[in-house]
Motif scaffolding. Structure first.
Motif, short mmCIF file in Angstrom:
data_model
loop_
_atom_site.label_atom_id
_atom_site.label_comp_id
_atom_site.label_asym_id
_atom_site.label_seq_id
_atom_site.Cartn_x
_atom_site.Cartn_y
_atom_site.Cartn_z
N LYS A 1 45.93 16.19 15.38
CA LYS A 1 44.70 16.31 14.57
C LYS A 1 44.94 17.22 13.37
O LYS A 1 44.51 16.93 12.26
CB LYS A 1 43.54 16.84 15.42
CG LYS A 1 42.98 15.81 16.36
CD LYS A 1 41.81 16.37 17.14
CE LYS A 1 41.30 15.34 18.14
NZ LYS A 1 40.16 15.84 18.92
N HIS A 2 45.63 18.33 13.60
CA HIS A 2 45.95 19.24 12.49
C HIS A 2 46.86 18.55 11.47
O HIS A 2 46.65 18.68 10.26
CB HIS A 2 46.62 20.52 13.02
CG HIS A 2 45.69 21.44 13.73
ND1 HIS A 2 44.68 22.11 13.09
CD2 HIS A 2 45.63 21.81 15.04
CE1 HIS A 2 44.02 22.86 13.97
NE2 HIS A 2 44.58 22.69 15.15
N THR B 1 46.36 27.54 12.45
CA THR B 1 47.35 26.61 13.01
C THR B 1 47.97 25.77 11.91
O THR B 1 49.20 25.60 11.85
CB THR B 1 46.71 25.70 14.08
OG1 THR B 1 46.20 26.52 15.13
CG2 THR B 1 47.70 24.72 14.64
N ARG B 2 47.14 25.26 11.00
CA ARG B 2 47.67 24.45 9.91
C ARG B 2 48.53 25.28 8.96
O ARG B 2 49.56 24.81 8.47
CB ARG B 2 46.53 23.76 9.17
CG ARG B 2 45.86 22.69 10.05
CD ARG B 2 44.90 21.84 9.29
NE ARG B 2 43.65 22.47 8.94
CZ ARG B 2 42.56 22.50 9.71
NH1 ARG B 2 42.57 21.93 10.90
NH2 ARG B 2 41.46 23.08 9.29
N ALA C 1 41.69 22.49 4.47
CA ALA C 1 42.90 22.26 5.26
C ALA C 1 43.68 23.55 5.46
O ALA C 1 44.25 23.77 6.53
CB ALA C 1 43.77 21.21 4.58
N ASP D 1 42.66 26.96 8.26
CA ASP D 1 42.92 27.08 9.69
C ASP D 1 44.30 27.70 9.91
O ASP D 1 45.29 27.26 9.30
CB ASP D 1 42.86 25.70 10.33
CG ASP D 1 43.10 25.76 11.83
OD1 ASP D 1 42.11 25.99 12.56
OD2 ASP D 1 44.27 25.62 12.25
N ILE E 1 47.65 19.09 18.02
CA ILE E 1 48.56 19.25 16.88
C ILE E 1 48.47 18.03 15.96
O ILE E 1 48.44 18.16 14.73
CB ILE E 1 50.02 19.46 17.35
CG1 ILE E 1 50.16 20.81 18.06
CG2 ILE E 1 51.00 19.36 16.19
CD1 ILE E 1 49.91 22.02 17.18
#
Length: 108
Positions: free
Chosen positions: A43-44, A12-13, A7, A10, A41
């Motif tokens: 999904k993240h 973005t996360r 998690a 990434d 977003i």
């Protein structure tokens, strides 16, 4: 170990987590910070929620996200222990290697 590291892998996360460390945010506020779609977003956010890194609550018509600091602290402690175990094993191997080399030199 859990999949917290997947998690966190990434960017973005990680950026979302950085935003949440300042306080709770709505999904709309999080989406506004990115140049990607709301479904992307979401999904993240779902991945972060699957690992219990963040939590979601519904307030009226908004979804509000919060950082679960306890889960991150636990993951951090697990990683420190994992690294310590790896280093201990490597240091023990190095010690054994050096000691065997010294005993051969003493015989020579």
């Amino acid at each position: 170990m859990s999949d917290v590291y997947r998690a966190l892998g990434d960017s973005t996360r990680r950026f979302i987590l950085n935003m949440l460390k300042e306080g709770d945010l709505t999904q709309k506020e999080i989406v506004a910070a990115f140049d990607i779609s709301q479904p992307a977003i979401k999904k993240h956010l779902n991945i972060l929620m699957e690992e219990n890194i963040i939590s979601e609550k519904i307030q009226g018509k908004y979804r509000v996200y919060s950082l679960n600091k306890g889960k991150l602290q636990l993951a951090y402690n697990e990683m420190l222990q994992y690294i310590a175990d790896l280093l201990d094993n490597k240091l023990e191997s190095l010690k054994n290697y050096v000691e065997k080399g010294e005993s051969r030199d003493d015989q020579g």
